[in-house]
Write an enzyme that holds these catalytic residues in place. Sequence first.
Site, short mmCIF file in Angstrom:
data_model
loop_
_atom_site.label_atom_id
_atom_site.label_comp_id
_atom_site.label_asym_id
_atom_site.label_seq_id
_atom_site.Cartn_x
_atom_site.Cartn_y
_atom_site.Cartn_z
N THR A 54 0.87 -1.18 0.00
CA THR A 54 0.00 0.00 0.00
C THR A 54 0.91 1.24 0.00
O THR A 54 1.06 1.90 1.01
CB THR A 54 -0.90 0.01 1.25
OG1 THR A 54 -0.07 -0.18 2.42
CG2 THR A 54 -1.94 -1.08 1.22
N LYS A 111 6.15 6.33 4.91
CA LYS A 111 4.85 6.42 4.22
C LYS A 111 3.71 6.11 5.17
O LYS A 111 2.61 6.65 5.01
CB LYS A 111 4.82 5.52 2.98
CG LYS A 111 4.82 4.02 3.21
CD LYS A 111 3.50 3.35 2.90
CE LYS A 111 3.64 1.85 3.12
NZ LYS A 111 2.43 1.17 3.47
N GLU A 141 12.33 -5.73 8.35
CA GLU A 141 13.26 -6.25 7.35
C GLU A 141 14.55 -6.63 8.07
O GLU A 141 14.96 -5.98 9.02
CB GLU A 141 13.51 -5.20 6.26
CG GLU A 141 12.24 -4.89 5.51
CD GLU A 141 12.46 -4.07 4.26
OE1 GLU A 141 13.59 -4.02 3.75
OE2 GLU A 141 11.47 -3.48 3.79
N LEU A 153 16.06 4.30 20.05
CA LEU A 153 16.52 5.56 20.62
C LEU A 153 17.95 5.83 20.12
O LEU A 153 18.71 6.54 20.77
CB LEU A 153 16.47 5.47 22.14
CG LEU A 153 16.10 6.74 22.92
CD1 LEU A 153 14.78 7.32 22.46
CD2 LEU A 153 16.04 6.45 24.42
N CYS A 165 8.24 1.53 5.04
CA CYS A 165 7.12 1.54 5.99
C CYS A 165 6.99 2.83 6.78
O CYS A 165 6.02 3.57 6.61
CB CYS A 165 7.24 0.36 6.94
SG CYS A 165 7.02 -1.21 6.10
N LYS A 168 18.67 0.54 5.96
CA LYS A 168 19.21 0.07 7.24
C LYS A 168 20.06 -1.17 6.95
O LYS A 168 19.95 -1.75 5.87
CB LYS A 168 18.08 -0.25 8.23
CG LYS A 168 17.23 -1.46 7.85
CD LYS A 168 16.27 -1.78 8.99
CE LYS A 168 15.59 -3.10 8.78
NZ LYS A 168 14.67 -3.43 9.84
N THR A 224 -0.71 -3.04 5.51
CA THR A 224 -0.94 -1.85 6.34
C THR A 224 -1.91 -0.93 5.59
O THR A 224 -1.64 -0.55 4.46
CB THR A 224 0.40 -1.13 6.57
OG1 THR A 224 1.30 -2.06 7.14
CG2 THR A 224 0.23 0.06 7.51
#
Length: 473
Positions: free
Chosen positions: A122, A303, A192, A290, A300, A363, A158
């Site tokens: 989505t 968006k 992921e 943190l 994710c 990442k 989602t």
Amino acid sequence: MPSCQEDMPWVLKERVKDAGTLSAMDWVEPKGSAVAYRLTVLGTGYLGATHAACMAELGFEVLGLDVDPAKVARLQAGDLPIHEPGLEEILRRNLANGRLRFTTSYEEAAAFGDVHFVCVGTPQKKGEYAADVSYLDAVIDSLAPHLTRECLVVGKSTVPVGTAQRLADKLTRLAPVGEGAELAWNPEFLREGFAVEDTLHPDRIVLGVRSEKPEKIMREIYTSMLDSGTPLVVTDYPTAELVKVAANAFLATKISFINAMAEVCEASHADVRQLSLALSYDDRIGGRFLNPGLGFGGGCLPKDIRAFMARAGELGADQALTFLREVDAINMRRRARMVDLARELTGGSFTGCRLAVLGAAFKPNSDDIRDSPALDVAVNIRRQGGRVTVYDPVAQENARRAHPELNYGDSALDAARDAHVVLLLTEWQEFVDLDPEELGAVVASRKIVDGRNALDAETWRAAGWHYRALGRP
Ligand code: UDX
């Protein structure tokens, strides 16, 4: 085998009715699960490929469907199109044992499946904050007309709150079996890089339902997880949909909170890493999510918070989420600050300067470059006249396809050769393990910006590096 039809769940009774009797094929005992539902997974992208392979690993017969024949062919050949540790082995094992197959045919999927998991994307709409749910509608439009026996459709994507109710109504309207095709919403929380672990051992299962039957089936499908103590929250559609976006909004807020503190640390010569460490000892705050640095990216968090704001606006609750605008703004400012910091180290201009960018994935442990902060910074520096050479151990090819205008090195050392400044933008372990002397021997000048606060500043300074990091003196 079940001893009598009375004890059988409704889907198997249906199958007995259809086939006359249960064949051996019908009754493959899934690990830790009492019932041999046949599952389909509709959409075999990141989420779907993982879900399909992991459900087969649990012992279910699974048919994965995608509208992209090339993707189906690769998956059927055991060739995973994404980088996800441990997943390819599971895919291959379950192709070999026959529990997992892939198709492009909705007719076949409808005939095969008792439970259909919907795992399509989505994405953010072009030029808008809202999510594009057209792939979900396409799945229901394609599947429903073939649903001639009772089944359960389970949404995992989602979505903006309210989508499940709308799709449930559509499903009933379009399916020949009518109310016999039910919908449940079971959002996915996988990260992921840890997708297999998160799918097989989730920290919670959330289920949005309108009646008891879907709950019973889902409890049977997830028996092994529930037996090992995974908490289950059974709720209504809107709450289940909201849990997912609320979780992502919270995580994004936590990251932007510490990055806002980094901005204040920069202004006051304080050290955000030590600040973060001290905060983490408060159990109510905790240390996860943190880590100050270049901020969040990926398919994710960015968006999802934008789609959440857009949906709240449609519902007249936009004020409740205006803080997410700030969360997004803080996150984007980190990228701009990184470019500024790099420019400071090149003496105020990038013109004629070579910069090494270590990392392209959003990442580590992923080849995903969607909304990658690292690539965003690389592209911006190049636009401002810098000569940028990127290296990423896994996302390199994806980056090259998306940004052929950048230069690429064969290794971290290769990318850093003759660089005036090195930028560490994705904290792959191999970058964290870099030897400052070895890297120092190839660069033009020993200047490094640690965009992820991943290196030990003292070690690098001791090796003669000018070390800078976001949010630290
Ligand atoms: C996220 C959610 O964690 C997951 O539950 C959801 O299902 C999908 O979205 P993912 O996109 O895989 O998962 O990445 P995640 O590990 O959450 O990291 C998101 C981004 O935040 C990365 O760019 C990461 O580098 C960054 N991040 C994370 C930080 O900047 N600081 C942190 O402390 C943690």
